[in-house]
Design a protein around this motif. Structure first.
Motif, PDB file in Angstrom:
ATOM      1  N   ILE A 193    -102.437  45.724 -37.037  1.00 43.04           N
ATOM      2  CA  ILE A 193    -102.165  46.772 -36.047  1.00 43.04           C
ATOM      3  C   ILE A 193    -100.963  46.340 -35.213  1.00 43.04           C
ATOM      4  O   ILE A 193    -101.016  45.310 -34.538  1.00 43.04           O
ATOM      5  CB  ILE A 193    -103.375  47.019 -35.133  1.00 43.04           C
ATOM      6  CG1 ILE A 193    -104.596  47.409 -35.962  1.00 43.04           C
ATOM      7  CG2 ILE A 193    -103.053  48.087 -34.090  1.00 43.04           C
ATOM      8  CD1 ILE A 193    -104.446  48.704 -36.717  1.00 43.04           C
ATOM      9  N   SER A 194     -99.891  47.138 -35.252  1.00 39.50           N
ATOM     10  CA  SER A 194     -98.651  46.754 -34.576  1.00 39.50           C
ATOM     11  C   SER A 194     -98.485  47.506 -33.262  1.00 39.50           C
ATOM     12  O   SER A 194     -99.263  48.404 -32.924  1.00 39.50           O
ATOM     13  CB  SER A 194     -97.444  47.045 -35.472  1.00 39.50           C
ATOM     14  OG  SER A 194     -97.298  48.447 -35.641  1.00 39.50           O
ATOM     15  N   ALA A 210    -102.516  45.070 -24.695  1.00 33.97           N
ATOM     16  CA  ALA A 210    -102.465  44.694 -26.113  1.00 33.97           C
ATOM     17  C   ALA A 210    -101.136  45.099 -26.734  1.00 33.97           C
ATOM     18  O   ALA A 210    -100.550  44.344 -27.531  1.00 33.97           O
ATOM     19  CB  ALA A 210    -103.627  45.351 -26.865  1.00 33.97           C
ATOM     20  N   LEU A 259    -100.207  51.194 -31.777  1.00 34.02           N
ATOM     21  CA  LEU A 259    -100.905  51.292 -30.496  1.00 34.02           C
ATOM     22  C   LEU A 259    -100.223  52.291 -29.570  1.00 34.02           C
ATOM     23  O   LEU A 259    -100.885  53.041 -28.844  1.00 34.02           O
ATOM     24  CB  LEU A 259    -100.955  49.920 -29.820  1.00 34.02           C
ATOM     25  CG  LEU A 259    -101.853  48.865 -30.480  1.00 34.02           C
ATOM     26  CD1 LEU A 259    -101.667  47.514 -29.792  1.00 34.02           C
ATOM     27  CD2 LEU A 259    -103.312  49.287 -30.429  1.00 34.02           C
ATOM     28  N   THR A 304     -98.647  42.436 -28.428  1.00 33.43           N
ATOM     29  CA  THR A 304     -98.340  42.542 -29.860  1.00 33.43           C
ATOM     30  C   THR A 304     -96.851  42.755 -30.087  1.00 33.43           C
ATOM     31  O   THR A 304     -96.248  42.138 -30.973  1.00 33.43           O
ATOM     32  CB  THR A 304     -99.134  43.683 -30.516  1.00 33.43           C
ATOM     33  OG1 THR A 304     -98.905  44.913 -29.801  1.00 33.43           O
ATOM     34  CG2 THR A 304    -100.624  43.392 -30.534  1.00 33.43           C
ATOM     35  N   LEU A 349    -105.602  41.863 -33.391  1.00 36.30           N
ATOM     36  CA  LEU A 349    -104.878  43.049 -33.855  1.00 36.30           C
ATOM     37  C   LEU A 349    -103.757  42.665 -34.807  1.00 36.30           C
ATOM     38  O   LEU A 349    -103.502  43.344 -35.813  1.00 36.30           O
ATOM     39  CB  LEU A 349    -104.310  43.817 -32.653  1.00 36.30           C
ATOM     40  CG  LEU A 349    -105.316  44.522 -31.748  1.00 36.30           C
ATOM     41  CD1 LEU A 349    -104.600  45.161 -30.552  1.00 36.30           C
ATOM     42  CD2 LEU A 349    -106.087  45.589 -32.512  1.00 36.30           C
ATOM     43  N   TYR A 350    -103.058  41.579 -34.486  1.00 35.45           N
ATOM     44  CA  TYR A 350    -101.971  41.121 -35.365  1.00 35.45           C
ATOM     45  C   TYR A 350    -102.508  40.786 -36.749  1.00 35.45           C
ATOM     46  O   TYR A 350    -101.931  41.183 -37.775  1.00 35.45           O
ATOM     47  CB  TYR A 350    -101.286  39.902 -34.748  1.00 35.45           C
ATOM     48  CG  TYR A 350    -100.444  39.124 -35.723  1.00 35.45           C
ATOM     49  CD1 TYR A 350     -99.224  39.630 -36.183  1.00 35.45           C
ATOM     50  CD2 TYR A 350    -100.881  37.883 -36.208  1.00 35.45           C
ATOM     51  CE1 TYR A 350     -98.465  38.921 -37.097  1.00 35.45           C
ATOM     52  CE2 TYR A 350    -100.115  37.169 -37.114  1.00 35.45           C
ATOM     53  CZ  TYR A 350     -98.907  37.689 -37.561  1.00 35.45           C
ATOM     54  OH  TYR A 350     -98.152  36.995 -38.467  1.00 35.45           O
ATOM     55  N   PHE A 369    -107.720  39.332 -28.163  1.00 33.05           N
ATOM     56  CA  PHE A 369    -107.761  40.669 -28.761  1.00 33.05           C
ATOM     57  C   PHE A 369    -106.431  41.005 -29.445  1.00 33.05           C
ATOM     58  O   PHE A 369    -106.406  41.541 -30.555  1.00 33.05           O
ATOM     59  CB  PHE A 369    -108.088  41.691 -27.674  1.00 33.05           C
ATOM     60  CG  PHE A 369    -108.149  43.115 -28.159  1.00 33.05           C
ATOM     61  CD1 PHE A 369    -109.094  43.511 -29.091  1.00 33.05           C
ATOM     62  CD2 PHE A 369    -107.259  44.065 -27.675  1.00 33.05           C
ATOM     63  CE1 PHE A 369    -109.163  44.828 -29.533  1.00 33.05           C
ATOM     64  CE2 PHE A 369    -107.312  45.381 -28.102  1.00 33.05           C
ATOM     65  CZ  PHE A 369    -108.261  45.762 -29.042  1.00 33.05           C
ATOM     66  N   SER A 370    -105.327  40.686 -28.798  1.00 33.81           N
ATOM     67  CA  SER A 370    -104.006  40.976 -29.362  1.00 33.81           C
ATOM     68  C   SER A 370    -103.754  40.158 -30.626  1.00 33.81           C
ATOM     69  O   SER A 370    -103.159  40.653 -31.590  1.00 33.81           O
ATOM     70  CB  SER A 370    -102.914  40.680 -28.324  1.00 33.81           C
ATOM     71  OG  SER A 370    -103.105  41.447 -27.169  1.00 33.81           O
TER      72      SER A 370
END
Length: 702
Positions: free
Chosen positions: A423-424, A148, A428, A152, A418-419, A414-415
């Motif tokens: 969430i960067s 991830a 992570l 990202t 997160l974007y 999933f990635s």
């Protein structure tokens, strides 16, 4: 970013899709060539372990490639931008020692479980099902977080440079990687890792020479030094000696250093990808491969960040900088956009294109290792162990292919999620240690300490995770008053969570071990881990199984010689890694930190020069040396291709046994197969048992 992307979306799609398919086609062709001229049929063993025959040069390049994440280049440049010269060094040294220390575990794994496909098989062989399940969860969490973070970080850069939608980048970056991984297995990742690593090193060298020799705005270390002095006057760094960017004494830099060390222990020691490379390495090549790889990798974040992070600081008051006249927003720094901005300032569109290529190489090479790692876990630790223990080689290969494709799709989704929730990559990167580092110590002690019992190995990671989450979130709440991405992603909460995760098992492991009784393990069950049965795959390919690399039986003399070499390598590994760790963490940086020395212009010039020289050494170790090591294999392959093209036929196969040897093998193999175990399995288990009987202390003998 404040300005429009320097490259078009067409360029982004062309690189992400075009280069991905180019590598995939290249590896399909390479896989065919290796099968025809080197007997490298894609059996389940070859897919997961490359026949355990990879030499040190390719191992070192694969280690460098796997450890060169997008964060290696982007996060290190970000800490250089924030903290100055200390940031690149803290990043490099704090992430090199884990690779060096892992060399010891790699040797112990090859000594004590020579037929293992994953580290988790070793866990199950020693402790049983419950512990195995716990470590499957921690291992998969590691792979998920790393993948991830790769996607990202990589997608953020692709978007900033080309305007390509982030979601599209998340889904398209893995396409080529999945194709060549499915067709070529771990051997394909070794070969593409080599190509990727060489390209990354060349691009970093180009950036360094541009910034420090030819750029009209910079052009020398002295000019960069003067601009950094001016930057410290304009916006001094809080917590740095005299507010300078030219000192190793940095409060926030030191906090990042601790987080970096702790978090990276988890991402190395709990990532099955590194064990895969240790397993794939020829026994005598594992140690030099990991040591060369670790030392070669050190130069990449150190020089890349010292060049690009400091160039960004030096040029942001110049109109060539993308965000001029403003400084970079903190969110852009966290997202990893320091390096691409610096590249555009140094080289314009050429710098943007080089950065796009650089990040593409870093993301795809590291993610291929993650796909193989997850594929191995699913195939051997889940499917073969709990669903179909008697699975044929062909079925195992099929399940490995399926797991690579499914995992790639799930992680792309999933990635992307997160974007969209903010969430960067930087978040992570700092958080990984909080989640996974509590399993590091008990996992390592599985190979290094015969007394650790099942209860300690099972409960310590779980208890450590609970403690680390409490420390992380309570610190964030107490210091900032709320729980948000900004508060939980700050240095102090991350520091608390990471340190508790790594160190809490120091209490749990001995307490649980001595409270419930020491195990006094003899390591025999590890040696009984069996190779996969690939006779059906070999038969379908019309190739003698004995001719496939790593499948041939070894003589008693060869086996004893191998054991002796591994014992010697174990001693060397422990001594060398301890000395190198001491040098990188204490002897080099701490005098500079303790004295609060602010670099002079001459010292800074020397600092940069050492980084460039080190990178040249890295190019030799991971770029030139693998070619030297593989010259005979390449010559044999090229001769075969020439004979085919000229109609003279295929050359003699390498390693073919004599008729007498073949008959002897057939008799022995038939006898051992009647009992469900290969001759090699029996020989290795007998060797461990003999060591137990003669020494009375397996932990020292074996």
């Amino acid at each position: 970013m404040a300005t429009s992307p320097p490259l078009s979306q067409a360029t982004g799609y062309g690189v992400v899709i075009g280069l991905g398919f180019l590598f995939a086609l290249g590896m399909i062709l390479t896989t065919y060539v290796l099968k025809r001229y080197q007997n490298e049929v894609q059996t389940s063993e070859m897919f997961a372990t490359a026949g355990r025959t990879v030499k040190s040069g390719l191992v070192s390049s694969a280690v460098v490639s796997s450890w060169t994440w997008a964060a290696t280049l982007l996060q290190s440049s970000g800490v250089a931008y924030r903290y100055g010269v200390s940031g690149p060094f803290w990043y490099a040294s704090g992430a090199t020692v884990q690779i060096l220390l892992f060399a010891t575990l790699a040797i112990e794994l090859k000594r004590k479980a020579p037929n293992a496909h994953t580290f988790l098989e070793v866990i199950r062989a020693r402790y049983g099902v419950y512990t195995h399940v716990v470590y499957i969860v921690f291992g998969l969490m590691t792979n998920i977080l790393v993948t991830a973070m790769l996607l990202t970080g990589g997608s953020a850069v692709v978007t900033s440079l080309t305007g390509m939608p982030t979601a599209a980048a998340c889904f398209l970056l893995p396409v080529g990687v999945v194709l060549y991984t499915v067709f070529g297995g771990i051997k394909a990742t070794f070969l593409t890792d080599y190509v990727h690593t060489v390209m990354i090193l060349v691009i970093i060298m180009m950036f360094a020479f541009t910034a420090y020799t030819t750029n009209v705005h910079l052009g020398s270390p002295a000019k960069v030094y003067d601009l950094l002095v001016q930057a410290a006057r304009d916006h001094p760094v809080d917590g740095n000696e005299a507010g300078s960017y030219l000192t190793m004494r940095s409060k926030e830099g030191a906090i990042f250093f601790v987080i970096n060390i702790v978090g990276n222990f988890g991402t190395v020691f709990m990532d099955n990808g590194y064990y895969n490379k240790a397993i794939a390495a020829s026994p005598v090549h594992a140690l030099p491969g990991y040591v060369m790889g670790g030392l070669s990798w050190f130069a990449i974040p150190w020089l890349a960040a010292t060049t690009m992070g400091l160039s960004a600081l030096s040029l942001e008051t110049n109109s060539v900088f993308p965000t001029f006249p403003d400084r970079m927003p903190d969110a852009d720094v966290t997202a990893g956009l320091v390096l691409p901005n610096a590249a555009v300032a140094l080289l314009g569109k050429g710098g943007a294109a080089a950065t796009l290529l650089l990040i593409f190489m870093a993301v795809t090479s590291a993610s291929s290792a993650e796909y193989i790692a997850v594929s191995s876990i699913f195939t051997y630790d889940i499917y073969k162990t709990y669903f179909e223990p008697a699975a044929s080689g062909r079925k195992l290969v099929y399940m490995a292919h399926v797991s690579v494709v499914v995992y790639a799709i799930l992680l792309a989704g999933f990635s992307t999620a997160l974007y969209y929730i903010g969430i960067s990559m930087g978040y992570l990167y700092l958080m990984m240690g909080v989640i996974i580092s509590s399993a590091v110590l008990p996992a390592a002690l599985t190979l290094l300490w015969s007394d650790q019992n099942m209860i300690a190995a099972t409960l310590s990671p779980i208890l450590g995770l609970v403690c680390s989450l409490i420390a992380w979130l309570v610190t964030a709440k107490k210091q900032y008053g709320d729980l948000s991405v900004a508060s939980t992603g700050s240095n102090n909460p991350m520091l608390a969570g990471n340190v508790v995760a790594l160190l809490s098992p120091l209490i749990f492991v001995p307490v649980l071990t001595f409270a419930f009784g020491r195990q006094k393990y003899d390591y025999v069950s590890m040696a009984m881990i069996r190779l996969g049965d690939d006779s059906d795959v070999a038969a379908a390919a019309h190739v003698d199984l004995e001719l496939i690399p790593g499948a041939a039986d070894v003589s008693d003399a060869e086996f004893q010689s191998e054991k002796t070499k591994l014992r010697r390598a174990s001693l060397i590994a422990k001594t060398m890694t301890a000395l190198l760790t001491l040098a990188l963490l204490v002897l080099w940086p701490m005098p500079l930190y303790g004295t609060g020395y602010v670099f002079s212009k001459k010292f800074f010039t020397g600092w940069v020069s050492v980084g460039i020289i080190w990178l040249f050494c890295s190019i030799f170790c991971v770029g030139v040396y693998p070619l030297i090591e593989g010259r005979h294999t390449m010559a044999h392959t090229f001769r075969g291709i020439i004979k085919d093209l000229t109609g003279k036929g295929k050359p003699p196969l390498q390693g073919r046994m004599s008729v007498a040897d073949d008959e002897k093998y057939s008799e022995d193999e038939k006898s051992s197969q009647d009992h469900g175990t290969s001759k090699k399995d029996i020989k290795q288990a007998d060797a461990v048992a003999a060591a137990v009987e003669t020494s009375g202390n397996t932990n020292e003998k074996y």
